[in-house]
Design a protein around this motif. Sequence first.
Motif, PDB file in Angstrom:
ATOM      1  N   ARG A  92       0.876  -1.148   0.002  1.00  0.00           N
ATOM      2  CA  ARG A  92       0.020   0.092   0.249  1.00  0.00           C
ATOM      3  C   ARG A  92       0.814   1.343  -0.036  1.00  0.00           C
ATOM      4  N   ARG A  93       1.929   1.406   0.817  1.00  0.00           N
ATOM      5  CA  ARG A  93       2.435   2.508   0.838  1.00  0.00           C
ATOM      6  C   ARG A  93       3.913   2.809   0.188  1.00  0.00           C
ATOM      7  N   ILE A  94       4.420   1.400  -0.097  1.00  0.00           N
ATOM      8  CA  ILE A  94       5.658   1.478  -0.810  1.00  0.00           C
ATOM      9  C   ILE A  94       5.624   1.327  -2.273  1.00  0.00           C
ATOM     10  N   LEU A  95       4.634   0.403  -2.741  1.00  0.00           N
ATOM     11  CA  LEU A  95       4.425   0.252  -4.202  1.00  0.00           C
ATOM     12  C   LEU A  95       3.248   1.077  -4.503  1.00  0.00           C
ATOM     13  N   GLY A  96       2.427   1.373  -3.784  1.00  0.00           N
ATOM     14  CA  GLY A  96       1.245   2.355  -4.013  1.00  0.00           C
ATOM     15  C   GLY A  96       0.185   1.879  -4.738  1.00  0.00           C
ATOM     16  N   LEU A  97       0.110   0.218  -4.232  1.00  0.00           N
ATOM     17  CA  LEU A  97      -1.173  -0.492  -4.861  1.00  0.00           C
ATOM     18  C   LEU A  97      -2.460   0.300  -4.090  1.00  0.00           C
ATOM     19  N   GLY A  98      -3.362  -0.394  -4.624  1.00  0.00           N
ATOM     20  CA  GLY A  98      -4.894  -0.132  -4.166  1.00  0.00           C
ATOM     21  C   GLY A  98      -5.167  -0.850  -3.088  1.00  0.00           C
ATOM     22  N   PRO A  99      -6.113  -0.570  -2.183  1.00  0.00           N
ATOM     23  CA  PRO A  99      -6.448  -1.280  -1.024  1.00  0.00           C
ATOM     24  C   PRO A  99      -6.591  -2.894  -1.225  1.00  0.00           C
ATOM     25  N   TRP A 100      -7.500  -3.519  -2.423  1.00  0.00           N
ATOM     26  CA  TRP A 100      -7.812  -4.416  -2.601  1.00  0.00           C
ATOM     27  C   TRP A 100      -6.601  -5.452  -3.136  1.00  0.00           C
ATOM     28  N   LEU A 130      10.490  -9.966   5.969  1.00  0.00           N
ATOM     29  CA  LEU A 130      10.850  -9.541   4.534  1.00  0.00           C
ATOM     30  C   LEU A 130      10.105  -8.156   4.176  1.00  0.00           C
ATOM     31  N   PRO A 131       8.900  -8.139   4.243  1.00  0.00           N
ATOM     32  CA  PRO A 131       8.166  -6.922   4.043  1.00  0.00           C
ATOM     33  C   PRO A 131       8.712  -5.759   4.746  1.00  0.00           C
ATOM     34  N   TRP A 132       8.954  -5.843   6.318  1.00  0.00           N
ATOM     35  CA  TRP A 132       9.319  -4.729   6.972  1.00  0.00           C
ATOM     36  C   TRP A 132      10.675  -4.401   6.544  1.00  0.00           C
ATOM     37  N   SER A 133      11.437  -5.245   6.086  1.00  0.00           N
ATOM     38  CA  SER A 133      12.836  -4.892   5.741  1.00  0.00           C
ATOM     39  C   SER A 133      12.659  -4.230   4.517  1.00  0.00           C
ATOM     40  N   LEU A 134      12.113  -4.458   3.643  1.00  0.00           N
ATOM     41  CA  LEU A 134      11.864  -3.779   2.317  1.00  0.00           C
ATOM     42  C   LEU A 134      11.289  -2.302   2.676  1.00  0.00           C
ATOM     43  N   ALA A 135      10.430  -2.297   3.480  1.00  0.00           N
ATOM     44  CA  ALA A 135       9.932  -0.863   3.801  1.00  0.00           C
ATOM     45  C   ALA A 135      11.029  -0.122   4.388  1.00  0.00           C
ATOM     46  N   VAL A 137      14.241  -0.174   4.211  1.00  0.00           N
ATOM     47  CA  VAL A 137      15.296   0.159   3.177  1.00  0.00           C
ATOM     48  C   VAL A 137      14.442   1.324   2.203  1.00  0.00           C
ATOM     49  N   ASP A 138      13.149   1.288   1.785  1.00  0.00           N
ATOM     50  CA  ASP A 138      12.658   2.189   0.981  1.00  0.00           C
ATOM     51  C   ASP A 138      12.778   3.302   1.790  1.00  0.00           C
ATOM     52  N   ARG A 139      12.246   3.498   3.282  1.00  0.00           N
ATOM     53  CA  ARG A 139      12.379   4.667   3.927  1.00  0.00           C
ATOM     54  C   ARG A 139      13.666   5.211   4.165  1.00  0.00           C
ATOM     55  N   ALA A 140      14.752   4.503   4.288  1.00  0.00           N
ATOM     56  CA  ALA A 140      16.034   5.002   4.081  1.00  0.00           C
ATOM     57  C   ALA A 140      16.512   5.439   2.973  1.00  0.00           C
ATOM     58  N   ILE A 141      16.154   5.076   1.873  1.00  0.00           N
ATOM     59  CA  ILE A 141      16.617   5.478   0.379  1.00  0.00           C
ATOM     60  C   ILE A 141      15.797   6.913   0.351  1.00  0.00           C
ATOM     61  N   ARG A 142      14.456   7.009   0.539  1.00  0.00           N
ATOM     62  CA  ARG A 142      13.732   8.246   0.243  1.00  0.00           C
ATOM     63  C   ARG A 142      13.929   9.211   1.064  1.00  0.00           C
ATOM     64  N   ALA A 143      14.099   8.975   2.185  1.00  0.00           N
ATOM     65  CA  ALA A 143      14.433  10.128   3.364  1.00  0.00           C
ATOM     66  C   ALA A 143      15.528   9.762   4.182  1.00  0.00           C
ATOM     67  N   PRO A 144      16.684   9.878   3.700  1.00  0.00           N
ATOM     68  CA  PRO A 144      18.132   9.626   4.340  1.00  0.00           C
ATOM     69  C   PRO A 144      18.377   9.895   5.849  1.00  0.00           C
ATOM     70  N   ARG A 145      17.844  11.201   6.211  1.00  0.00           N
ATOM     71  CA  ARG A 145      17.783  11.722   7.466  1.00  0.00           C
ATOM     72  C   ARG A 145      16.791  11.268   8.447  1.00  0.00           C
ATOM     73  N   GLY A 146      15.693  10.697   7.963  1.00  0.00           N
ATOM     74  CA  GLY A 146      14.550  10.392   8.683  1.00  0.00           C
ATOM     75  C   GLY A 146      14.801   9.114   9.429  1.00  0.00           C
ATOM     76  N   TRP A 147      13.649   8.327   9.813  1.00  0.00           N
ATOM     77  CA  TRP A 147      13.736   7.251  10.502  1.00  0.00           C
ATOM     78  C   TRP A 147      14.146   5.825   9.928  1.00  0.00           C
ATOM     79  N   GLY A 148      14.594   5.970   8.800  1.00  0.00           N
ATOM     80  CA  GLY A 148      14.811   4.907   7.820  1.00  0.00           C
ATOM     81  C   GLY A 148      15.797   4.147   8.245  1.00  0.00           C
TER      82      GLY A 148
END
Length: 187
Positions: A92-100, A130-135, A137-148
């Motif tokens: 939902r958040r990383i890949l941007g898929l719809g709810p269903w 695995l999905p938590w690790s991918l999320a 990593v995505d957060r660390a790449i998108r916002a390097p100074r954030g909580w990623g």
Amino acid sequence: LTEQYKNIVPHDVTQSDLVLGLEPARMDGNRELLGGRAPLWTPHLFAGTPAFRAGFSPPWMMAYLIKSPVVLAWTQLFVALIAGMGMYYFCRRILGLGPWPSVIAAWCYPVTGSYVLWVGQWIPAVMCGLPWSLAAVDRAIRAPRGWGGPAVAIVTTLLLLGGAPDIAGQVLMVSGFFALWPMEKYL
């Protein structure tokens, strides 16, 4: 064998390790933790082995703190919920898929072949990260100074303490490949 148990045939012999091998080790870990000691050794497997497999995995801590074997089913449900919620968040958040589509992926992920094959073992408790690790990593790449960055460190620590370092290594390799994937289409 006593006379009353002589004719009992197990439904699935491959699942006997859960009762014959892991349950005595879990009960020993339960006694050690409730006695105020760390469960670092189990005398029930072979001639005694280190008991680090499921002992440090957060989803399995509930199984060591509760004595009843009913907790094993709740532990598997907990692992499936962690995996499903992680997959929903990732889709939902990383890949941007719809709810269903996210709900369907979250529903299917904890019932894939490896989860079903290793049910009752410690390996799904590592695979659910695995999905938590991918999320993370995505957060660390998108916002390097954030909580990623701290999230990557926390998820990596939990994966490595999960008791299956080979599976943790595979999860971290997939996360590394995901970090190298061109993210421009997701940004």
